[in-house]
Write a protein that holds these residues in place. Structure first.
Motif, short mmCIF file in Angstrom:
data_model
loop_
_atom_site.label_atom_id
_atom_site.label_comp_id
_atom_site.label_asym_id
_atom_site.label_seq_id
_atom_site.Cartn_x
_atom_site.Cartn_y
_atom_site.Cartn_z
N PRO A 1 -2.73 5.24 14.48
CA PRO A 1 -1.72 4.64 14.27
C PRO A 1 -2.38 3.44 13.14
O PRO A 1 -3.74 3.02 12.61
CB PRO A 1 -2.10 3.64 15.76
N LEU A 2 -1.09 2.94 12.12
CA LEU A 2 -1.01 1.80 11.54
C LEU A 2 -0.54 0.73 11.93
O LEU A 2 0.19 0.60 12.61
CB LEU A 2 -0.23 1.89 10.69
N LEU A 3 -1.16 -0.12 11.37
CA LEU A 3 -1.74 -1.57 11.95
C LEU A 3 -1.38 -2.52 10.10
O LEU A 3 -2.48 -2.37 9.84
CB LEU A 3 -2.42 -2.28 12.84
N GLN A 4 0.07 -3.12 10.09
CA GLN A 4 0.35 -3.58 8.59
C GLN A 4 -0.19 -4.80 8.31
O GLN A 4 0.75 -5.84 9.79
CB GLN A 4 1.72 -2.98 8.40
N ASP A 5 -1.32 -5.25 7.63
CA ASP A 5 -0.86 -6.77 7.24
C ASP A 5 0.15 -6.95 6.17
O ASP A 5 -0.58 -6.91 5.10
CB ASP A 5 -2.39 -7.01 7.35
N ALA A 6 1.05 -7.39 7.00
CA ALA A 6 2.45 -8.00 5.90
C ALA A 6 2.30 -9.37 5.85
O ALA A 6 2.89 -10.07 5.76
CB ALA A 6 3.43 -7.57 6.96
N ALA A 7 0.99 -10.36 5.92
CA ALA A 7 0.79 -11.89 5.57
C ALA A 7 1.45 -12.25 3.83
O ALA A 7 1.98 -12.56 4.20
CB ALA A 7 -0.37 -12.45 5.85
N HIS A 8 1.66 -10.98 3.15
CA HIS A 8 1.73 -10.93 2.20
C HIS A 8 3.43 -10.41 1.29
O HIS A 8 2.56 -10.41 0.15
CB HIS A 8 0.30 -10.96 0.93
N ALA A 9 4.03 -9.92 2.58
CA ALA A 9 4.66 -8.99 2.11
C ALA A 9 6.22 -9.79 2.55
O ALA A 9 7.44 -8.95 2.53
CB ALA A 9 4.84 -7.83 2.88
N HIS A 10 6.42 -10.79 2.63
CA HIS A 10 7.84 -11.58 3.04
C HIS A 10 9.02 -10.97 1.92
O HIS A 10 8.71 -11.44 1.35
CB HIS A 10 7.32 -13.21 3.35
N GLY A 11 9.97 -10.29 2.71
CA GLY A 11 10.66 -9.79 2.14
C GLY A 11 10.70 -8.92 1.01
O GLY A 11 11.59 -7.83 0.18
N GLY A 12 9.70 -7.86 1.00
CA GLY A 12 9.25 -7.05 0.15
C GLY A 12 9.60 -5.80 0.93
O GLY A 12 10.12 -5.32 1.52
N GLN A 13 9.77 -4.74 0.05
CA GLN A 13 9.91 -3.06 0.07
C GLN A 13 9.80 -2.14 -0.40
O GLN A 13 8.80 -2.48 -0.89
CB GLN A 13 11.66 -3.03 -0.28
N TRP A 14 9.61 -0.98 0.57
CA TRP A 14 9.16 0.21 0.10
C TRP A 14 9.68 1.31 -0.06
O TRP A 14 10.28 1.54 0.76
CB TRP A 14 7.59 0.62 1.02
N GLN A 15 10.02 1.69 -1.11
CA GLN A 15 10.66 2.57 -0.90
C GLN A 15 12.61 2.16 -0.58
O GLN A 15 12.92 3.37 0.13
CB GLN A 15 10.09 3.91 -0.94
N GLY A 16 12.75 1.18 -0.57
CA GLY A 16 13.93 1.07 -0.57
C GLY A 16 14.09 0.67 0.72
O GLY A 16 14.87 -0.31 1.74
N LYS A 17 12.75 0.29 1.79
CA LYS A 17 13.11 -0.20 3.69
C LYS A 17 11.67 -1.71 3.04
O LYS A 17 10.92 -1.95 2.76
CB LYS A 17 12.17 1.28 4.09
N ARG A 18 12.13 -2.34 4.28
CA ARG A 18 11.65 -3.60 4.27
C ARG A 18 10.13 -3.22 5.60
O ARG A 18 10.43 -2.20 5.85
CB ARG A 18 12.54 -4.67 5.17
N VAL A 19 9.21 -4.21 5.57
CA VAL A 19 8.34 -3.37 6.53
C VAL A 19 8.69 -3.02 7.44
O VAL A 19 7.30 -2.75 8.29
CB VAL A 19 6.88 -5.36 6.31
N ALA B 1 0.88 -1.15 0.13
CA ALA B 1 -0.02 -0.15 0.22
C ALA B 1 0.77 1.43 0.34
O ALA B 1 2.49 1.19 0.34
CB ALA B 1 -1.32 0.03 1.22
N ASP B 2 0.39 2.25 -0.39
CA ASP B 2 1.53 3.70 -0.73
C ASP B 2 1.36 4.21 1.11
O ASP B 2 0.98 4.52 1.96
CB ASP B 2 0.41 4.74 -1.44
N MET B 3 2.69 3.05 1.16
CA MET B 3 2.76 3.70 2.89
C MET B 3 3.20 5.62 3.67
O MET B 3 3.37 5.44 4.84
CB MET B 3 4.20 2.72 3.52
N ASP B 4 3.72 5.12 2.38
CA ASP B 4 3.95 7.38 2.41
C ASP B 4 2.93 8.23 3.00
O ASP B 4 2.93 8.76 4.02
CB ASP B 4 5.01 8.29 1.22
N ALA B 5 2.07 8.02 2.07
CA ALA B 5 0.30 8.89 1.71
C ALA B 5 -0.05 8.40 3.57
O ALA B 5 -1.14 9.16 4.06
CB ALA B 5 -0.53 8.32 1.03
N LEU B 6 -0.01 6.33 3.72
CA LEU B 6 -0.34 6.21 4.65
C LEU B 6 0.39 7.34 6.02
O LEU B 6 -1.11 7.54 6.57
CB LEU B 6 -0.83 4.74 4.63
N THR B 7 1.09 6.84 6.14
CA THR B 7 2.17 7.40 7.23
C THR B 7 1.57 8.37 7.02
O THR B 7 1.16 9.27 8.67
CB THR B 7 3.51 7.25 6.91
#
Length: 181
Positions: free
Chosen positions: A58-76, A43-49
């Motif tokens: 507060p944000l609570l990320q459901d990262a169940a399908h994000a293993h190893g993924g990155q947003w703007q060079g940062k991991r979950v 999800a657009d974490m910049d806008a949501l943050t």
């Protein structure tokens, strides 16, 4: 908890939470914004943050399908909010059942530790229950299975990245099918 879930629309390119839809749905009873990262997409974490900071929700990320993924060079775990993973059999890393929660705040981590460990503080040998909780710990066997998968996760992500253009092109040839970006 007695909460009422308010579903909002997703971005048609990523199939992840649309920040504008979240903003429109925020109300005085909103207690959490829960983006679901889907199929390796974030999800657009910049806008949501920013929305979270501006609204105080507060944000609570459901990262169940994000293993190893990155947003703007940062991991979950580096995105400044709580993130929950699942290791159920339909996920990118699986060990049957179980999960993990990442915290960016030590106080939240310590509270979660108490809750996942039957309410008992770290190192407790006298069964002192400081708060309510349950046994939410994964077994050592489950952890060993996950550790082996973690060692090959990067290779699996690279393989998916190389194969995506082929799958995307094939899907795009089917009338009415729009592949995820």
């Amino acid at each position: 908890l007695g909460a009422t879930v308010i579903p909002v629309d997703v971005d048609p390119d990523t199939y992840c939470l649309d920040p504008a839809a979240v903003e429109a749905a925020l109300g005085p009873k909103t207690r959490v914004i829960m983006p679901v990262h889907m199929g390796g997409q974030f999800a657009d974490m910049d806008a949501l943050t920013k929305l979270s900071a501006d609204s105080g929700v507060p944000l609570l990320q459901d990262a169940a399908h994000a293993h190893g993924g990155q947003w703007q060079g940062k991991r979950v775990g580096e995105l400044g909010s709580v993130a929950a993973f699942s290791f159920q059999n339909g996920k990118l890393m699986t060990a049957g059942e179980g999960g993990a929660v990442l915290f960016d705040d030590r106080e939240q981590y310590e509270e979660a530790f108490l809750r996942h460990s039957c309410g008992r503080p770290r190192g407790d040998r006298g069964y002192f229950h400081a708060t309510s909780g349950s046994n939410f710990r994964v077994t050592e066997f489950t952890a060993a299975v996950l550790r082996a998968q973690l060692a090959r996760l990067g290779e699996q992500i690279d393989l998916r990245e190389r194969r995506w253009p082929v799958l995307s092109a094939a899907l795009a040839e089917i009338p009415g099918v729009v592949p995820q970006s």
